[in-house]
Motif scaffolding. Structure first.
Motif, PDB file in Angstrom:
ATOM      1  N   LEU A 217       0.815  -1.221   0.000  1.00  0.00           N
ATOM      2  CA  LEU A 217       0.000   0.000   0.000  1.00  0.00           C
ATOM      3  C   LEU A 217       0.846   1.267   0.000  1.00  0.00           C
ATOM      4  N   ASP A 218       1.996   1.212   0.670  1.00  0.00           N
ATOM      5  CA  ASP A 218       2.829   2.419   0.763  1.00  0.00           C
ATOM      6  C   ASP A 218       3.236   2.939  -0.610  1.00  0.00           C
ATOM      7  N   ARG A 219       3.348   2.038  -1.583  1.00  0.00           N
ATOM      8  CA  ARG A 219       3.692   2.472  -2.940  1.00  0.00           C
ATOM      9  C   ARG A 219       2.627   3.412  -3.493  1.00  0.00           C
ATOM     10  N   ALA A 220       1.363   3.047  -3.247  1.00  0.00           N
ATOM     11  CA  ALA A 220       0.263   3.890  -3.722  1.00  0.00           C
ATOM     12  C   ALA A 220       0.207   5.197  -2.945  1.00  0.00           C
ATOM     13  N   LEU A 221       0.401   5.122  -1.635  1.00  0.00           N
ATOM     14  CA  LEU A 221       0.338   6.332  -0.814  1.00  0.00           C
ATOM     15  C   LEU A 221       1.413   7.338  -1.202  1.00  0.00           C
ATOM     16  N   GLU A 222       2.534   6.835  -1.726  1.00  0.00           N
ATOM     17  CA  GLU A 222       3.618   7.731  -2.125  1.00  0.00           C
ATOM     18  C   GLU A 222       3.275   8.527  -3.382  1.00  0.00           C
ATOM     19  N   ILE A 223       2.481   7.938  -4.266  1.00  0.00           N
ATOM     20  CA  ILE A 223       2.177   8.623  -5.528  1.00  0.00           C
ATOM     21  C   ILE A 223       0.881   9.430  -5.485  1.00  0.00           C
ATOM     22  N   PHE A 224       0.020   9.158  -4.517  1.00  0.00           N
ATOM     23  CA  PHE A 224      -1.268   9.858  -4.455  1.00  0.00           C
ATOM     24  C   PHE A 224      -1.125  11.378  -4.391  1.00  0.00           C
ATOM     25  N   PRO A 225      -0.154  11.932  -3.631  1.00  0.00           N
ATOM     26  CA  PRO A 225      -0.039  13.401  -3.598  1.00  0.00           C
ATOM     27  C   PRO A 225       0.166  14.029  -4.980  1.00  0.00           C
ATOM     28  N   ILE A 226       0.875  13.325  -5.855  1.00  0.00           N
ATOM     29  CA  ILE A 226       1.109  13.853  -7.205  1.00  0.00           C
ATOM     30  C   ILE A 226      -0.212  14.034  -7.932  1.00  0.00           C
TER      31      ILE A 226
ATOM     32  N   ARG B 185     -10.582  13.507  -8.029  1.00  0.00           N
ATOM     33  CA  ARG B 185     -11.762  12.843  -7.471  1.00  0.00           C
ATOM     34  C   ARG B 185     -11.563  11.328  -7.425  1.00  0.00           C
ATOM     35  N   LEU B 186     -10.940  10.773  -8.464  1.00  0.00           N
ATOM     36  CA  LEU B 186     -10.675   9.331  -8.500  1.00  0.00           C
ATOM     37  C   LEU B 186      -9.752   8.912  -7.365  1.00  0.00           C
ATOM     38  N   VAL B 187      -8.707   9.688  -7.144  1.00  0.00           N
ATOM     39  CA  VAL B 187      -7.754   9.372  -6.074  1.00  0.00           C
ATOM     40  C   VAL B 187      -8.423   9.520  -4.708  1.00  0.00           C
ATOM     41  N   LEU B 188      -9.230  10.560  -4.559  1.00  0.00           N
ATOM     42  CA  LEU B 188      -9.906  10.775  -3.281  1.00  0.00           C
ATOM     43  C   LEU B 188     -10.869   9.627  -2.958  1.00  0.00           C
TER      44      LEU B 188
ATOM     45  N   ALA C 220     -10.489   6.588  -3.824  1.00  0.00           N
ATOM     46  CA  ALA C 220      -9.645   5.471  -3.386  1.00  0.00           C
ATOM     47  C   ALA C 220      -9.205   5.660  -1.940  1.00  0.00           C
ATOM     48  N   ILE C 221      -8.833   6.886  -1.596  1.00  0.00           N
ATOM     49  CA  ILE C 221      -8.416   7.164  -0.218  1.00  0.00           C
ATOM     50  C   ILE C 221      -9.594   6.978   0.733  1.00  0.00           C
ATOM     51  N   LEU C 222     -10.784   7.375   0.296  1.00  0.00           N
ATOM     52  CA  LEU C 222     -11.977   7.205   1.125  1.00  0.00           C
ATOM     53  C   LEU C 222     -12.197   5.734   1.469  1.00  0.00           C
ATOM     54  N   LYS C 223     -12.009   4.861   0.480  1.00  0.00           N
ATOM     55  CA  LYS C 223     -12.132   3.421   0.744  1.00  0.00           C
ATOM     56  C   LYS C 223     -11.129   2.977   1.800  1.00  0.00           C
ATOM     57  N   LEU C 224      -9.916   3.478   1.691  1.00  0.00           N
ATOM     58  CA  LEU C 224      -8.868   3.081   2.639  1.00  0.00           C
ATOM     59  C   LEU C 224      -9.170   3.571   4.047  1.00  0.00           C
ATOM     60  N   THR C 225      -9.758   4.761   4.163  1.00  0.00           N
ATOM     61  CA  THR C 225     -10.074   5.287   5.498  1.00  0.00           C
ATOM     62  C   THR C 225     -11.208   4.517   6.156  1.00  0.00           C
ATOM     63  N   GLU C 226     -11.979   3.794   5.359  1.00  0.00           N
ATOM     64  CA  GLU C 226     -13.102   3.022   5.900  1.00  0.00           C
ATOM     65  C   GLU C 226     -12.711   1.592   6.247  1.00  0.00           C
ATOM     66  N   MET C 227     -11.453   1.215   5.916  1.00  0.00           N
ATOM     67  CA  MET C 227     -10.964  -0.139   6.215  1.00  0.00           C
ATOM     68  C   MET C 227     -10.062  -0.073   7.444  1.00  0.00           C
ATOM     69  N   PRO C 228     -10.409  -0.766   8.528  1.00  0.00           N
ATOM     70  CA  PRO C 228      -9.615  -0.691   9.766  1.00  0.00           C
ATOM     71  C   PRO C 228      -8.135  -1.007   9.557  1.00  0.00           C
TER      72      PRO C 228
ATOM     73  N   LEU D 223      -1.514  11.496   4.139  1.00  0.00           N
ATOM     74  CA  LEU D 223      -2.075  12.287   3.040  1.00  0.00           C
ATOM     75  C   LEU D 223      -2.910  13.462   3.528  1.00  0.00           C
ATOM     76  N   LEU D 224      -3.124  13.567   4.844  1.00  0.00           N
ATOM     77  CA  LEU D 224      -3.999  14.601   5.390  1.00  0.00           C
ATOM     78  C   LEU D 224      -3.611  16.011   4.956  1.00  0.00           C
ATOM     79  N   PRO D 225      -2.345  16.417   5.025  1.00  0.00           N
ATOM     80  CA  PRO D 225      -1.992  17.791   4.607  1.00  0.00           C
ATOM     81  C   PRO D 225      -2.317  18.060   3.137  1.00  0.00           C
ATOM     82  N   TYR D 226      -2.119  17.058   2.290  1.00  0.00           N
ATOM     83  CA  TYR D 226      -2.374  17.246   0.857  1.00  0.00           C
ATOM     84  C   TYR D 226      -3.867  17.413   0.570  1.00  0.00           C
ATOM     85  N   ILE D 227      -4.684  16.671   1.305  1.00  0.00           N
ATOM     86  CA  ILE D 227      -6.130  16.755   1.079  1.00  0.00           C
ATOM     87  C   ILE D 227      -6.675  18.077   1.605  1.00  0.00           C
TER      88      ILE D 227
END
Length: 725
Positions: free
Chosen positions: A511-520, A531-534, A536-544, A553-557
């Motif tokens: 997962l860290d690979r994806a988290l590294e590129i999401f800010p771009i 919107r597509l990236v967001l 995806a992040i929303l799904k991740l925030t809903e998974m414990p 990613l909080l500062p970027y959002i």
């Protein structure tokens, strides 16, 4: 002597007529007046040709080569007397140049020159390769006299070459490389006539080491053309020439293209096994040494992959080492997909070449002789073909017509071919069940349309999530690697596929690979990408198992809120809401304070959803601020009260309800009982009067806040703003 005053075309016409009239005269007896007269005629012709060379002055080299060019076709006229007479003229001219110093001829045509060497085209002897190749083959023809004349011409050419090598050492173009004495050459050639074996090993060794790559290519092309049935020359000799010359490692792209094109053009007419085997070996040698050039050349020769091209591709895939290189080159070409045409030529246009590579892979997979090599790059090849499907939607009508005109009768459009390649790839690699599942869900059809293309990608991704974990992980990591560098030609397709794969719970390690590129891509200007990236992040925030890892990613959002469109904001707000719940203590309080200031502009957003979500999130932030930050938060709440009060009259009931609840929370936060107990029947204008009464110093600020609402598309908000003012 006046010939030099004629235009070259006129001179060539006269020479051609002269050769034709003299060479086609009936065969004369060896004795008698007729024989003497004919002998004098040929001698006069030789003298005239030599005079043309001498009278050309500094252009003598060009004149000599022009004469050779006119004589060579006559040496393969299939008429014995014509061939012998034409070859004799070449032999006499070859002997002549060993005694006559051609003005200003540059000896650079033999062996490599020193760096930086330049000379005029008029001083270059560019015919050497064609002469050596043609004369060598003529030594094997069935006419004995022609063979002897060809051997003599080769002998004189060798003498001429040695003279030029000696001249090189004198003018500083490089050291002299000594070869076998020319006398030995003549004896060997004489012995070789009628016996091919010595000729096989001798002539190539004696000449090729002195030839430039361009000359070697000329010989190869002549030898390949001589393979055509029926051949008047020794095919085994021609095959030996090809075998030796293709070993040269210095061929350039244009030279390789010429060789590949010649093989492609002549292959259908070559039926002798010796010739076929020679071409097979040549193609494999070239592929191993020049894979990039060979693959690009064959794609240019046959973008639509004809039967001849398929036969050549099969040869190239017949050995694992060559097959691996070819697949890698095809993959590289597939990934080279500029959005706009970069070449004025159709043949070498990267867009056309990538389509040709797709078609080629499709044909290769129908004849699976290299499954091991395909399996080694299956994830990369699968994604490259998927990107190609997306890329074909960008083709111009001209490119589609030029490339696919041969297949219109089968309605095999570029995009259908690309989609079919993916299907074939998955089937031959054992994923038939997945192919059928995609079919049942309409995925293949969805890929064909630009309007539903991304939906098709999603269906494909969801089915590929059911493949074995090693394949899934490799695809995921390769996607992340590709997305680490922005490329507008395929980044949307890659991101859609990657975000679908985030639903795989066993990919959490990667997962860290994806988290590294999401800010771009949160900052991408590509329509719909943030919107597509967001989402995806929303799904991740809903998974414990992954929620807390998204906090990086909080500062970027939060930064995204300032310039995001309504669609992106509508997804970013739930993401921020989920992230706030994951924070604790001081960090939660500070983040809520910063976020509250960024939310207020969204109260006026054109989207009902964004207005509601921003107001509700603002309400949440009031409950998270504690300690020293509470004083600063009170200022934010006071500044937000007027917009919240006005939105109590929002035409969207959900927004009005959210505003009422936020105002009540603000009342409790500010300890203002009248606000805290506000209900739906309250007269808002009276609350506004109280707001002014409590903060007279902020009257100008409130007036400034209310003015934008005078232009609101909602009548109710305009009315309340007027009443407040």
């Amino acid at each position: 002597s006046r010939a030099k005053l004629l235009l070259q075309e006129k001179k060539n016409s006269i020479l051609h007529a002269c050769f034709h009239s003299i060479f086609h005269l009936p065969l004369q007896h060896t004795q008698g007046p007729s024989a003497y007269l004919y002998s004098k005629t040929l001698a006069a012709l030789d003298s005239m040709l030599q005079s043309l060379v001498c009278s050309a002055g500094t252009l003598g080299t060009m004149e000599l080569q022009n004469i050779f060019q006119l004589l060579l076709p006559l040496t393969s006229s299939r008429t014995e007397v014509v061939e012998e007479r034409a070859m004799a003229r070449i032999a006499r001219l070859a002997k002549f140049i060993t005694t006559y110093s051609l003005p200003q001829i540059c000896p650079c045509f033999v062996q490599a020159t020193v760096p930086g060497h330049q000379c005029s085209e008029t001083h270059q002897f560019v015919m050497l390769g064609k002469l050596v190749g043609h004369l060598t083959l003529c030594c094997t023809c069935k006419y004995r006299r022609t063979c002897h004349e060809a051997a003599e011409a080769l002998y004189h050419l060798h003498t001429f070459i040695m003279q030029q090598l000696s001249k090189r050492s004198r003018v500083g173009l490089g050291p002299l490389r000594h070869g076998q004495p020319t006398a030995t050459l003549l004896n060997a050639l004489s012995d070789a006539l009628g016996d091919e074996s010595p000729l096989f090993s001798f002539i190539p060794q004696m000449f090729t080491k002195y030839l430039q790559p361009t000359d070697q290519v000329d010989i190869i092309l002549i030898a390949i053309k001589s393979f055509r049935s029926p051949s008047i020359y020794s095919i085994s000799t021609a095959a030996h020439m090809v075998d030796i010359l293709v070993e040269d490692p210095d061929f350039q792209l244009g030279q390789v293209l010429n060789i590949v094109w010649t093989i492609y053009g002549n292959l259908p007419s070559i039926r002798v096994a010796v010739a076929r085997n020679s071409l097979n070996r040549a193609l494999l040698v070239l592929t191993k040494k020049h894979p990039t050039e060979v693959v690009a050349s064959l794609l240019q020769c046959s973008p639509t992959c004809t039967d001849v091209a398929v036969a050549m591709w099969k040869i190239m895939f017949s050995e694992p080492q060559a097959a691996k290189k070819v697949l890698q080159e095809l993959f590289s070409i597939l990934m080279n997909q500029p959005l706009h045409k970069t070449s004025t030529s159709t043949k070498d246009n990267p867009r056309i070449l990538s389509l040709a590579a797709t078609r080629t892979i499709n044909e290769i997979l129908l004849h699976p002789t290299c499954l091991r090599e395909v399996d080694a790059i299956l994830p990369q090849l699968f994604l490259a073909l998927l990107f190609q499907v997306s890329f074909t939607t960008e083709l111009t009508m001209q490119e589609m017509q030029v490339f696919w005109k041969e297949h219109q009768q089968y309605q095999l459009t570029p995009i259908r071919s690309a989609v079919n390649s993916i299907r074939v790839l998955l089937c031959v690699m054992g994923f038939e069940r997945h192919v059928l599942a995609i079919e049942a869900k309409g995925g293949w059809d969805a890929l064909l349309s630009a309007q539903t293309h991304l939906m098709g990608v999603s269906i494909l991704a969801r089915e590929m999530m059911k493949t074995p974990r090693p394949l899934r992980c490799t695809i995921f990591c390769h996607l992340a690697e590709l997305l680490s560098v922005e490329d507008s030609t395929w980044e949307m397709v890659a991101m859609v596929f990657l975000t679908e794969m985030l639903n795989c719970t066993d990919l959490s390690e990667d997962l860290d690979r994806a988290l590294e590129i999401f800010p771009i891509y949160l900052q991408s200007q590509c329509l719909g990408m943030p919107r597509l990236v967001l989402r995806a992040i929303l799904k991740l925030t809903e998974m414990p198992s992954t929620a807390r890892r998204t906090l990086v990613l909080l500062p970027y959002i939060m930064e995204l809120l300032q310039g995001a469109d309504s669609d992106a904001s509508a997804v970013a707000l739930p993401v921020l809401s989920n992230m706030l719940r994951l924070l604790e203590g001081k960090e939660s309080s500070l983040t809520a304070l910063v976020l509250a200031d960024k939310l207020r502009p969204l109260f006026e957003d054109e989207s009902d959803t964004t207005r509601e979500l921003s107001i509700r999130l603002f309400q949440d932030t009031m409950g998270l601020v504690v300690g020293a930050e509470k004083k600063q938060m009170k200022k934010e709440v006071w500044d937000s009260l007027l917009p919240l009060l006005l939105h109590l009259h929002d035409q969207d009931k959900s927004v009005a309800k959210a505003s009422q609840e936020a105002v009540c929370s603000a009342g409790r936060f500010l300890k203002w009982r009248q606000l805290a107990q506000l209900d739906e029947t309250a007269q808002v204008w009276r609350i506004c009067e109280c707001l002014l009464a409590r903060n007279r110093s902020k009257a100008k600020d409130y007036l400034h806040q209310s003015q934008p609402y005078l232009k609101s598309p909602q009548e109710s908000l305009r009315r309340e703003a007027v009443r407040f003012i």
